[in-house]
Design a protein around this motif. Structure first.
Motif, mmCIF file in Angstrom:
data_model
loop_
_atom_site.group_PDB
_atom_site.id
_atom_site.type_symbol
_atom_site.label_atom_id
_atom_site.label_comp_id
_atom_site.label_asym_id
_atom_site.label_seq_id
_atom_site.Cartn_x
_atom_site.Cartn_y
_atom_site.Cartn_z
ATOM 1 N N MET A 45 29.962 48.795 24.749
ATOM 2 C CA MET A 45 30.963 49.762 25.152
ATOM 3 C C MET A 45 32.350 49.243 24.733
ATOM 4 N N ALA A 46 33.051 50.001 23.942
ATOM 5 C CA ALA A 46 34.366 49.593 23.457
ATOM 6 C C ALA A 46 35.436 50.077 24.437
ATOM 7 N N PHE A 47 36.239 49.139 24.875
ATOM 8 C CA PHE A 47 37.317 49.468 25.808
ATOM 9 C C PHE A 47 38.602 49.692 25.040
ATOM 10 N N LYS A 48 39.456 50.519 25.617
ATOM 11 C CA LYS A 48 40.780 50.720 25.047
ATOM 12 C C LYS A 48 41.667 49.556 25.480
ATOM 13 N N LEU A 49 42.730 49.323 24.732
ATOM 14 C CA LEU A 49 43.609 48.192 24.993
ATOM 15 C C LEU A 49 44.182 48.238 26.407
ATOM 16 N N TYR A 50 44.600 49.420 26.859
ATOM 17 C CA TYR A 50 45.169 49.509 28.198
ATOM 18 C C TYR A 50 44.120 49.241 29.268
ATOM 19 N N GLU A 51 42.853 49.581 28.993
ATOM 20 C CA GLU A 51 41.777 49.285 29.942
ATOM 21 C C GLU A 51 41.538 47.776 30.015
ATOM 22 N N LEU A 52 41.545 47.129 28.856
ATOM 23 C CA LEU A 52 41.375 45.680 28.829
ATOM 24 C C LEU A 52 42.526 44.978 29.552
ATOM 25 N N SER A 53 43.748 45.468 29.350
ATOM 26 C CA SER A 53 44.913 44.886 30.017
ATOM 27 C C SER A 53 44.780 45.020 31.530
ATOM 28 N N ALA A 54 44.320 46.175 31.985
ATOM 29 C CA ALA A 54 44.145 46.395 33.426
ATOM 30 C C ALA A 54 43.059 45.469 33.978
ATOM 31 N N GLN A 55 41.939 45.342 33.244
ATOM 32 C CA GLN A 55 40.862 44.456 33.684
ATOM 33 C C GLN A 55 41.351 43.010 33.746
ATOM 34 N N TYR A 56 42.112 42.608 32.752
ATOM 35 C CA TYR A 56 42.655 41.252 32.691
ATOM 36 C C TYR A 56 43.545 40.993 33.913
ATOM 37 N N GLN A 57 44.448 41.953 34.212
ATOM 38 C CA GLN A 57 45.354 41.789 35.348
ATOM 39 C C GLN A 57 44.583 41.764 36.671
ATOM 40 N N GLN A 58 43.549 42.607 36.794
ATOM 41 C CA GLN A 58 42.729 42.613 38.023
ATOM 42 C C GLN A 58 42.047 41.260 38.209
ATOM 43 N N LEU A 59 41.523 40.711 37.143
ATOM 44 C CA LEU A 59 40.843 39.420 37.224
ATOM 45 C C LEU A 59 41.831 38.301 37.576
ATOM 46 N N ILE A 60 43.015 38.340 36.994
ATOM 47 C CA ILE A 60 44.045 37.352 37.322
ATOM 48 C C ILE A 60 44.395 37.453 38.816
ATOM 49 N N ASP A 61 44.549 38.684 39.309
ATOM 50 C CA ASP A 61 44.854 38.876 40.731
ATOM 51 C C ASP A 61 43.728 38.350 41.606
ATOM 52 N N LEU A 62 42.481 38.613 41.195
ATOM 53 C CA LEU A 62 41.316 38.146 41.958
ATOM 54 C C LEU A 62 41.257 36.624 41.981
ATOM 55 N N ILE A 63 41.519 35.999 40.840
ATOM 56 C CA ILE A 63 41.495 34.533 40.750
ATOM 57 C C ILE A 63 42.598 33.929 41.620
ATOM 58 N N SER A 64 43.789 34.509 41.568
ATOM 59 C CA SER A 64 44.907 33.947 42.327
ATOM 60 C C SER A 64 44.752 34.163 43.827
ATOM 61 N N SER A 65 44.002 35.188 44.238
ATOM 62 C CA SER A 65 43.803 35.432 45.671
ATOM 63 C C SER A 65 42.572 34.714 46.215
ATOM 64 N N SER A 66 41.724 34.178 45.343
ATOM 65 C CA SER A 66 40.503 33.501 45.769
ATOM 66 C C SER A 66 40.779 32.023 46.036
ATOM 67 N N ASP A 67 40.187 31.527 47.127
ATOM 68 C CA ASP A 67 40.370 30.123 47.494
ATOM 69 C C ASP A 67 39.412 29.206 46.747
ATOM 70 N N THR A 68 38.265 29.741 46.357
ATOM 71 C CA THR A 68 37.270 28.910 45.684
ATOM 72 C C THR A 68 37.318 29.131 44.185
ATOM 73 N N GLU A 69 36.993 28.084 43.461
ATOM 74 C CA GLU A 69 36.976 28.154 42.002
ATOM 75 C C GLU A 69 35.604 28.629 41.552
ATOM 76 N N ARG A 70 35.576 29.679 40.736
ATOM 77 C CA ARG A 70 34.297 30.213 40.271
ATOM 78 C C ARG A 70 34.293 30.208 38.748
ATOM 79 N N PRO A 71 33.335 29.493 38.140
ATOM 80 C CA PRO A 71 33.324 29.351 36.676
ATOM 81 C C PRO A 71 33.100 30.666 35.933
ATOM 82 N N GLU A 72 32.419 31.633 36.547
ATOM 83 C CA GLU A 72 32.181 32.904 35.847
ATOM 84 C C GLU A 72 33.484 33.666 35.615
#
Length: 163
Positions: A1-28
């Protein structure tokens, strides 16, 4: 499935937010983040290639416009020289009118106009005041040299450069 650039940017930002709000380090998270970054980089590079293609076509059009402009100017110059030749010939021969089978020619007076002989001698009430303009180059040089100038500020913006 090919994502559009703005979709990838949104996914990237969501993941960054999830990582910064998580207390545990998850390699995935790291693997997912890297795969999204690679996809974004690929999309950005491909978009830049499209930009280069568009700019190349625009440049080709610009070159053609210049060529056509020179050709137009040459043709206009030829027409003006021939008009002047006809004008001079009609004046020299005293002809005011020539009626041809396809084209008519006629010398006529143009509307009156003003020719300035000496601008310094023209009375002041005929002069039009000019509004002063800002010398932005001098302002920029002074601002770069640390001289504060009221009413202006030095700004520096970012732009995209495709290398």
């Amino acid at each position: 499935m090919a994502f559009k650039l703005y979709e990838l940017s949104a996914q990237y930002q969501q993941l960054i937010d999830l990582i910064s709000s998580s207390d545990t380090e998850r390699p995935e998270f790291t693997d997912t983040l890297e795969s999204i970054e690679e996809a974004i980089d690929d999309k950005l590079e491909n978009t830049a290639k499209v930009i280069r293609a568009i700019e190349a076509e625009a440049n080709a059009i610009k070159v053609e416009e210049e060529r056509l402009k020179k050709r137009r100017q040459a043709l206009e110059g030829n027409a003006d020289r021939l008009k002047d030749y006809i004008f001079q010939t009609m004046q020299a021969t005293g002809k005011d009118k020539v009626k041809g089978a396809h084209v008519g020619l006629r010398l006529q007076y143009n509307p009156p106009s003003v020719r300035l002989l000496d601008e310094k001698l023209v009375p002041a009430h005929y002069l039009v005041e000019q509004h002063p303009t800002v010398d932005k180059k001098a302002l920029l040089a002074d601002l770069k040299n640390g001289i504060a100038v009221e009413g202006v500020e030095l700004k520096r913006e970012q732009s995209l450069r495709i290398v």
